[in-house]
Design a protein around this motif. Structure first.
Motif, PDB file in Angstrom:
ATOM      1  N   TRP A  28       0.831  -1.206   0.000  1.00  9.66           N
ATOM      2  CA  TRP A  28       0.000   0.000   0.000  1.00  9.66           C
ATOM      3  C   TRP A  28       0.865   1.256   0.000  1.00  9.66           C
ATOM      4  O   TRP A  28       0.659   2.168  -0.796  1.00  9.66           O
ATOM      5  N   GLU A  29       1.837   1.318   0.889  1.00  5.94           N
ATOM      6  CA  GLU A  29       2.653   2.523   1.041  1.00  5.94           C
ATOM      7  C   GLU A  29       3.605   2.742  -0.139  1.00  5.94           C
ATOM      8  O   GLU A  29       3.828   3.876  -0.548  1.00  5.94           O
ATOM      9  N   ALA A  30       4.185   1.684  -0.656  1.00 12.02           N
ATOM     10  CA  ALA A  30       5.230   1.843  -1.669  1.00 12.02           C
ATOM     11  C   ALA A  30       4.699   1.828  -3.097  1.00 12.02           C
ATOM     12  O   ALA A  30       5.328   2.404  -3.982  1.00 12.02           O
ATOM     13  N   SER A  31       3.569   1.203  -3.315  1.00 16.96           N
ATOM     14  CA  SER A  31       3.128   1.026  -4.692  1.00 16.96           C
ATOM     15  C   SER A  31       1.782   1.675  -4.990  1.00 16.96           C
ATOM     16  O   SER A  31       1.643   2.393  -5.975  1.00 16.96           O
ATOM     17  N   ILE A  32       0.812   1.432  -4.161  1.00 15.09           N
ATOM     18  CA  ILE A  32      -0.549   1.879  -4.477  1.00 15.09           C
ATOM     19  C   ILE A  32      -0.751   3.358  -4.148  1.00 15.09           C
ATOM     20  O   ILE A  32      -1.256   4.125  -4.969  1.00 15.09           O
ATOM     21  N   LYS A  33      -0.351   3.770  -2.973  1.00 17.88           N
ATOM     22  CA  LYS A  33      -0.600   5.149  -2.536  1.00 17.88           C
ATOM     23  C   LYS A  33       0.078   6.198  -3.428  1.00 17.88           C
ATOM     24  O   LYS A  33      -0.543   7.216  -3.740  1.00 17.88           O
ATOM     25  N   PRO A  34       1.328   5.999  -3.869  1.00 10.47           N
ATOM     26  CA  PRO A  34       1.915   6.993  -4.785  1.00 10.47           C
ATOM     27  C   PRO A  34       1.181   7.094  -6.118  1.00 10.47           C
ATOM     28  O   PRO A  34       1.193   8.138  -6.758  1.00 10.47           O
ATOM     29  N   ARG A  35       0.534   6.024  -6.539  1.00 13.36           N
ATOM     30  CA  ARG A  35      -0.211   6.067  -7.799  1.00 13.36           C
ATOM     31  C   ARG A  35      -1.498   6.859  -7.683  1.00 13.36           C
ATOM     32  O   ARG A  35      -2.110   7.192  -8.697  1.00 13.36           O
ATOM     33  N   LEU A  36      -1.920   7.163  -6.478  1.00  8.89           N
ATOM     34  CA  LEU A  36      -3.137   7.948  -6.279  1.00  8.89           C
ATOM     35  C   LEU A  36      -2.896   9.444  -6.469  1.00  8.89           C
ATOM     36  O   LEU A  36      -3.852  10.215  -6.518  1.00  8.89           O
ATOM     37  N   VAL A  37      -1.636   9.846  -6.563  1.00  6.48           N
ATOM     38  CA  VAL A  37      -1.314  11.246  -6.828  1.00  6.48           C
ATOM     39  C   VAL A  37      -1.656  11.527  -8.292  1.00  6.48           C
ATOM     40  O   VAL A  37      -1.246  10.774  -9.183  1.00  6.48           O
ATOM     41  N   PRO A  38      -2.409  12.590  -8.555  1.00 11.08           N
ATOM     42  CA  PRO A  38      -2.825  12.864  -9.943  1.00 11.08           C
ATOM     43  C   PRO A  38      -1.632  13.111 -10.867  1.00 11.08           C
ATOM     44  O   PRO A  38      -0.611  13.664 -10.466  1.00 11.08           O
ATOM     45  N   ARG A  39      -1.799  12.697 -12.102  1.00 17.86           N
ATOM     46  CA  ARG A  39      -0.739  12.855 -13.095  1.00 17.86           C
ATOM     47  C   ARG A  39      -0.423  14.329 -13.338  1.00 17.86           C
ATOM     48  O   ARG A  39       0.729  14.684 -13.608  1.00 17.86           O
ATOM     49  N   ASP A  40      -1.427  15.187 -13.229  1.00 13.88           N
ATOM     50  CA  ASP A  40      -1.192  16.626 -13.414  1.00 13.88           C
ATOM     51  C   ASP A  40      -0.221  17.169 -12.368  1.00 13.88           C
ATOM     52  O   ASP A  40       0.622  18.010 -12.674  1.00 13.88           O
ATOM     53  N   GLN A  41      -0.349  16.686 -11.153  1.00 18.31           N
ATOM     54  CA  GLN A  41       0.563  17.135 -10.096  1.00 18.31           C
ATOM     55  C   GLN A  41       1.991  16.660 -10.382  1.00 18.31           C
ATOM     56  O   GLN A  41       2.946  17.411 -10.173  1.00 18.31           O
ATOM     57  N   ILE A  42       2.136  15.441 -10.868  1.00 18.84           N
ATOM     58  CA  ILE A  42       3.461  14.923 -11.223  1.00 18.84           C
ATOM     59  C   ILE A  42       4.057  15.757 -12.355  1.00 18.84           C
ATOM     60  O   ILE A  42       5.234  16.138 -12.317  1.00 18.84           O
ATOM     61  N   VAL A  79       6.368   9.093  -5.140  1.00 16.07           N
ATOM     62  CA  VAL A  79       5.992  10.277  -5.923  1.00 16.07           C
ATOM     63  C   VAL A  79       7.201  10.792  -6.699  1.00 16.07           C
ATOM     64  O   VAL A  79       7.107  11.091  -7.896  1.00 16.07           O
ATOM     65  N   TRP A  80       8.344  10.876  -6.042  1.00 16.12           N
ATOM     66  CA  TRP A  80       9.542  11.361  -6.738  1.00 16.12           C
ATOM     67  C   TRP A  80      10.013  10.376  -7.799  1.00 16.12           C
ATOM     68  O   TRP A  80      10.582  10.775  -8.814  1.00 16.12           O
ATOM     69  N   ARG A  81       9.760   9.092  -7.594  1.00 18.23           N
ATOM     70  CA  ARG A  81      10.089   8.110  -8.630  1.00 18.23           C
ATOM     71  C   ARG A  81       9.232   8.362  -9.870  1.00 18.23           C
ATOM     72  O   ARG A  81       9.720   8.281 -10.998  1.00 18.23           O
ATOM     73  N   ARG A  82       7.965   8.698  -9.645  1.00  9.42           N
ATOM     74  CA  ARG A  82       7.097   9.023 -10.782  1.00  9.42           C
ATOM     75  C   ARG A  82       7.561  10.292 -11.488  1.00  9.42           C
ATOM     76  O   ARG A  82       7.499  10.389 -12.716  1.00  9.42           O
ATOM     77  N   VAL A  83       8.047  11.267 -10.717  1.00 12.03           N
ATOM     78  CA  VAL A  83       8.568  12.497 -11.328  1.00 12.03           C
ATOM     79  C   VAL A  83       9.799  12.170 -12.171  1.00 12.03           C
ATOM     80  O   VAL A  83       9.942  12.666 -13.295  1.00 12.03           O
ATOM     81  N   ARG A  84      10.671  11.323 -11.641  1.00  9.56           N
ATOM     82  CA  ARG A  84      11.855  10.939 -12.419  1.00  9.56           C
ATOM     83  C   ARG A  84      11.470  10.220 -13.703  1.00  9.56           C
ATOM     84  O   ARG A  84      12.068  10.438 -14.756  1.00  9.56           O
ATOM     85  N   ARG A  85      10.468   9.359 -13.631  1.00 14.55           N
ATOM     86  CA  ARG A  85      10.009   8.667 -14.841  1.00 14.55           C
ATOM     87  C   ARG A  85       9.440   9.650 -15.856  1.00 14.55           C
ATOM     88  O   ARG A  85       9.639   9.491 -17.062  1.00 14.55           O
ATOM     89  N   GLU A  86       8.727  10.647 -15.361  1.00 15.56           N
ATOM     90  CA  GLU A  86       8.187  11.673 -16.265  1.00 15.56           C
ATOM     91  C   GLU A  86       9.322  12.440 -16.937  1.00 15.56           C
ATOM     92  O   GLU A  86       9.278  12.700 -18.141  1.00 15.56           O
ATOM     93  N   LEU A  87      10.342  12.783 -16.172  1.00 15.50           N
ATOM     94  CA  LEU A  87      11.485  13.492 -16.752  1.00 15.50           C
ATOM     95  C   LEU A  87      12.237  12.602 -17.740  1.00 15.50           C
ATOM     96  O   LEU A  87      12.700  13.079 -18.781  1.00 15.50           O
TER      97      LEU A  87
END
Length: 91
Positions: A28-42, A79-87
């Motif tokens: 929940w903490e490492a995988s699911i919860k960070p995915r709940l952050v909207p893509r626009d915010q990332i 969340v920061w991992r998602r930001v890195r993937r976006e970059l």
């Protein structure tokens, strides 16, 4: 029968529940919860990093992810991992 009565099953389940609870909490903490952050915010976070740090935006995102890891904040790390993937996706 190995588990012939309900009491033995109950003891078996009680003994395994901390293991399963830990695994579910980590998922929940490492995988699911960070995915709940909207893509626009990332995307906004990635845009802000590019505006502030330019070519070093990916490195700064990695620093932030590492900082979250060292503090034990798995959600922030995700969340920061998602930001890195976006970059990385942007090139």
């Amino acid at each position: 029968m190995y588990f012939s009565n309900c009491f033995e099953w109950f003891i078996f389940i009680v003994c395994l529940s901390p293991i399963w609870g830990t695994l579910l909490f980590h998922a929940w903490e490492a995988s699911i919860k960070p995915r709940l952050v909207p893509r626009d915010q990332i995307t906004d976070m990635a845009d802000a990093l590019v505006a502030r740090h330019g070519a070093f935006a990916r490195y700064q995102a990695w620093i932030e992810e590492d900082y979250a890891w060292r503090r034990g904040d798995m959600v922030r790390q995700g969340v920061w991992r998602r930001v890195r993937r976006e970059l990385r996706r942007r090139g």
